[in-house]
Design a protein around this motif. Structure first.
Motif, PDB file in Angstrom:
ATOM      1  N   PHE A 138      43.489  25.751 -15.072  1.00 48.98           N
ATOM      2  CA  PHE A 138      42.497  25.398 -15.770  1.00 48.98           C
ATOM      3  C   PHE A 138      41.350  24.867 -15.074  1.00 48.98           C
ATOM      4  O   PHE A 138      41.437  24.314 -13.955  1.00 48.98           O
ATOM      5  CB  PHE A 138      42.800  24.368 -17.050  1.00 48.98           C
ATOM      6  CG  PHE A 138      43.616  24.969 -18.099  1.00 48.98           C
ATOM      7  CD1 PHE A 138      43.046  25.772 -19.151  1.00 48.98           C
ATOM      8  CD2 PHE A 138      44.942  24.677 -18.016  1.00 48.98           C
ATOM      9  CE1 PHE A 138      43.873  26.408 -20.006  1.00 48.98           C
ATOM     10  CE2 PHE A 138      45.994  25.349 -19.047  1.00 48.98           C
ATOM     11  CZ  PHE A 138      45.304  26.061 -19.908  1.00 48.98           C
ATOM     12  N   ILE A 139      40.212  25.260 -15.194  1.00 46.01           N
ATOM     13  CA  ILE A 139      39.082  24.589 -14.740  1.00 46.01           C
ATOM     14  C   ILE A 139      38.033  24.211 -15.996  1.00 46.01           C
ATOM     15  O   ILE A 139      37.944  24.893 -16.944  1.00 46.01           O
ATOM     16  CB  ILE A 139      38.086  25.828 -13.979  1.00 46.01           C
ATOM     17  CG1 ILE A 139      37.050  24.926 -13.117  1.00 46.01           C
ATOM     18  CG2 ILE A 139      37.546  26.945 -14.796  1.00 46.01           C
ATOM     19  CD1 ILE A 139      36.566  25.806 -12.024  1.00 46.01           C
ATOM     20  N   SER A 140      37.309  23.047 -15.789  1.00 47.15           N
ATOM     21  CA  SER A 140      36.594  22.546 -16.886  1.00 47.15           C
ATOM     22  C   SER A 140      35.075  22.463 -16.524  1.00 47.15           C
ATOM     23  O   SER A 140      34.882  22.030 -15.394  1.00 47.15           O
ATOM     24  CB  SER A 140      36.854  21.183 -17.198  1.00 47.15           C
ATOM     25  OG  SER A 140      36.191  20.477 -18.222  1.00 47.15           O
ATOM     26  N   VAL A 141      34.211  23.076 -17.130  1.00 47.62           N
ATOM     27  CA  VAL A 141      32.805  23.215 -16.810  1.00 47.62           C
ATOM     28  C   VAL A 141      32.133  22.806 -18.153  1.00 47.62           C
ATOM     29  O   VAL A 141      32.551  22.852 -19.271  1.00 47.62           O
ATOM     30  CB  VAL A 141      32.528  24.705 -16.521  1.00 47.62           C
ATOM     31  CG1 VAL A 141      32.965  25.097 -15.301  1.00 47.62           C
ATOM     32  CG2 VAL A 141      32.577  25.478 -17.679  1.00 47.62           C
ATOM     33  N   SER A 142      30.915  22.358 -17.930  1.00 54.71           N
ATOM     34  CA  SER A 142      29.868  22.138 -18.928  1.00 54.71           C
ATOM     35  C   SER A 142      28.742  22.686 -18.808  1.00 54.71           C
ATOM     36  O   SER A 142      28.004  22.610 -17.625  1.00 54.71           O
ATOM     37  CB  SER A 142      29.614  20.473 -18.962  1.00 54.71           C
ATOM     38  OG  SER A 142      28.804  20.170 -19.621  1.00 54.71           O
ATOM     39  N   SER A 193      21.628  25.611 -21.131  1.00 50.83           N
ATOM     40  CA  SER A 193      20.592  24.900 -20.310  1.00 50.83           C
ATOM     41  C   SER A 193      20.609  25.684 -19.146  1.00 50.83           C
ATOM     42  O   SER A 193      19.775  25.947 -18.322  1.00 50.83           O
ATOM     43  CB  SER A 193      21.066  23.713 -19.809  1.00 50.83           C
ATOM     44  OG  SER A 193      22.527  23.594 -19.433  1.00 50.83           O
ATOM     45  N   GLY A 194      21.735  26.725 -18.941  1.00 48.98           N
ATOM     46  CA  GLY A 194      22.051  27.496 -17.802  1.00 48.98           C
ATOM     47  C   GLY A 194      22.356  26.738 -16.395  1.00 48.98           C
ATOM     48  O   GLY A 194      22.641  27.370 -15.589  1.00 48.98           O
ATOM     49  N   VAL A 195      22.517  25.513 -16.778  1.00 41.93           N
ATOM     50  CA  VAL A 195      23.331  24.809 -15.470  1.00 41.93           C
ATOM     51  C   VAL A 195      24.816  24.544 -15.824  1.00 41.93           C
ATOM     52  O   VAL A 195      25.043  24.087 -17.044  1.00 41.93           O
ATOM     53  CB  VAL A 195      22.491  23.449 -15.634  1.00 41.93           C
ATOM     54  CG1 VAL A 195      23.148  22.351 -14.352  1.00 41.93           C
ATOM     55  CG2 VAL A 195      20.960  23.483 -15.301  1.00 41.93           C
ATOM     56  N   VAL A 196      25.399  24.742 -14.863  1.00 44.09           N
ATOM     57  CA  VAL A 196      26.922  24.873 -14.943  1.00 44.09           C
ATOM     58  C   VAL A 196      27.417  23.514 -14.121  1.00 44.09           C
ATOM     59  O   VAL A 196      27.064  23.542 -12.726  1.00 44.09           O
ATOM     60  CB  VAL A 196      27.705  26.106 -14.458  1.00 44.09           C
ATOM     61  CG1 VAL A 196      29.214  25.897 -14.524  1.00 44.09           C
ATOM     62  CG2 VAL A 196      27.094  27.506 -15.379  1.00 44.09           C
ATOM     63  N   ARG A 197      27.894  22.819 -14.777  1.00 41.59           N
ATOM     64  CA  ARG A 197      28.661  21.683 -14.093  1.00 41.59           C
ATOM     65  C   ARG A 197      30.275  21.610 -13.976  1.00 41.59           C
ATOM     66  O   ARG A 197      30.860  22.192 -15.038  1.00 41.59           O
ATOM     67  CB  ARG A 197      28.300  20.486 -14.634  1.00 41.59           C
ATOM     68  CG  ARG A 197      27.212  19.645 -14.016  1.00 41.59           C
ATOM     69  CD  ARG A 197      26.812  18.035 -14.590  1.00 41.59           C
ATOM     70  NE  ARG A 197      27.178  17.977 -15.766  1.00 41.59           N
ATOM     71  CZ  ARG A 197      27.698  16.983 -16.339  1.00 41.59           C
ATOM     72  NH1 ARG A 197      28.222  15.941 -15.394  1.00 41.59           N
ATOM     73  NH2 ARG A 197      27.818  16.809 -17.840  1.00 41.59           N
ATOM     74  N   ILE A 198      30.883  21.679 -12.915  1.00 45.16           N
ATOM     75  CA  ILE A 198      32.247  21.473 -12.934  1.00 45.16           C
ATOM     76  C   ILE A 198      32.893  20.194 -13.096  1.00 45.16           C
ATOM     77  O   ILE A 198      32.587  19.164 -12.346  1.00 45.16           O
ATOM     78  CB  ILE A 198      32.938  21.926 -11.552  1.00 45.16           C
ATOM     79  CG1 ILE A 198      32.246  23.409 -11.097  1.00 45.16           C
ATOM     80  CG2 ILE A 198      34.384  22.058 -11.491  1.00 45.16           C
ATOM     81  CD1 ILE A 198      33.082  24.677 -11.014  1.00 45.16           C
TER      82      ILE A 198
END
Ligand code: IMP
Ligand code: MG
Length: 178
Positions: A67-71, A80-85
């Motif tokens: 799994f990977i968790s992104v916000s 917002s177009g901004v992906v944070r891991i």
């Protein structure tokens, strides 16, 4: 917080039966396509957890799960177009056939980012599987290898999807009525 499931303000958009049928159809194709290959399913948290649980059980192959968790949204309903891991994958994916398992593709920004990220790690292949898709909302050109159910441009909750972190546990995909 008011429980909107008790106020009659939600309507089922995709039923649990439709979700199950589409999941089985996708799993059949995946089982056939990845026969003899080292398959790693990478679920996108949090939304993808429920589809991952159903999809992996329907695939008849000796696969691995990560799994990977992104916000990408914070607590807002717009991208917002901004992906944070928030949490990266645990294992080395070099040489593996990675299949990203997602709840819903909206603008496509999250998956474009993740696909590029995985490709840079020299895996054998990177493909995308989603149970829900809103193609009318796309901001980038993205190839969806295993496309689930196409839904209209409405904010949905349930089957993993949240509104301000609530309602992920609804068994059907629902829309909030105004
Ligand atoms: P994208 O980057 O715009 O394609 O969207 C990324 C993620 O935002 C999706 O995988 C969902 O987890 C979340 N998202 C997009 N639309 C909705 C919605 O209608 N309800 C709840 N979550 C959503
Ligand atoms: Mg998601």
């Amino acid at each position: 917080m008011t429980d909107i499931t008790k106020t009659g303000k939600i309507k089922v958009l995709v039923s649990r039966e439709e979700l199950k049928a589409k999941t089985e159809e996708l799993a059949k194709r995946i089982t056939k396509d990845y026969e003899g290959k080292d398959l790693l399913l990478v679920g996108v948290l949090k939304g993808g957890f429920m589809f991952m649980a159903d999809l992996c059980r329907a695939i008849d192959l000796p696969l691995s799960v990560d799994f990977i968790s992104v916000s990408s949204y914070g607590n807002s309903t717009v991208s917002s177009g901004v992906v944070r891991i928030l949490k990266d994958i645990d294992y080395d994916i070099t040489g593996k056939h990675v299949l990203i398992v997602e709840d819903l593709i909206d603008t496509g920004l999250t998956l474009t980012y993740l696909k590029d990220l995985f490709m840079a790690k020299h895996c054998a292949s990177v493909k995308i599987c989603t149970i829900l898709d809103k193609p009318s909302r796309r901001k980038v050109n993205l190839e969806v290898d295993y496309q689930g159910i196409i839904i209209p441009d409405k904010f949905v909750i349930g089957y993993g999807l949240d509104y301000a972190e609530k309602y992920r546990n609804l068994p059907d995909v629902c829309v909030i009525e105004e």
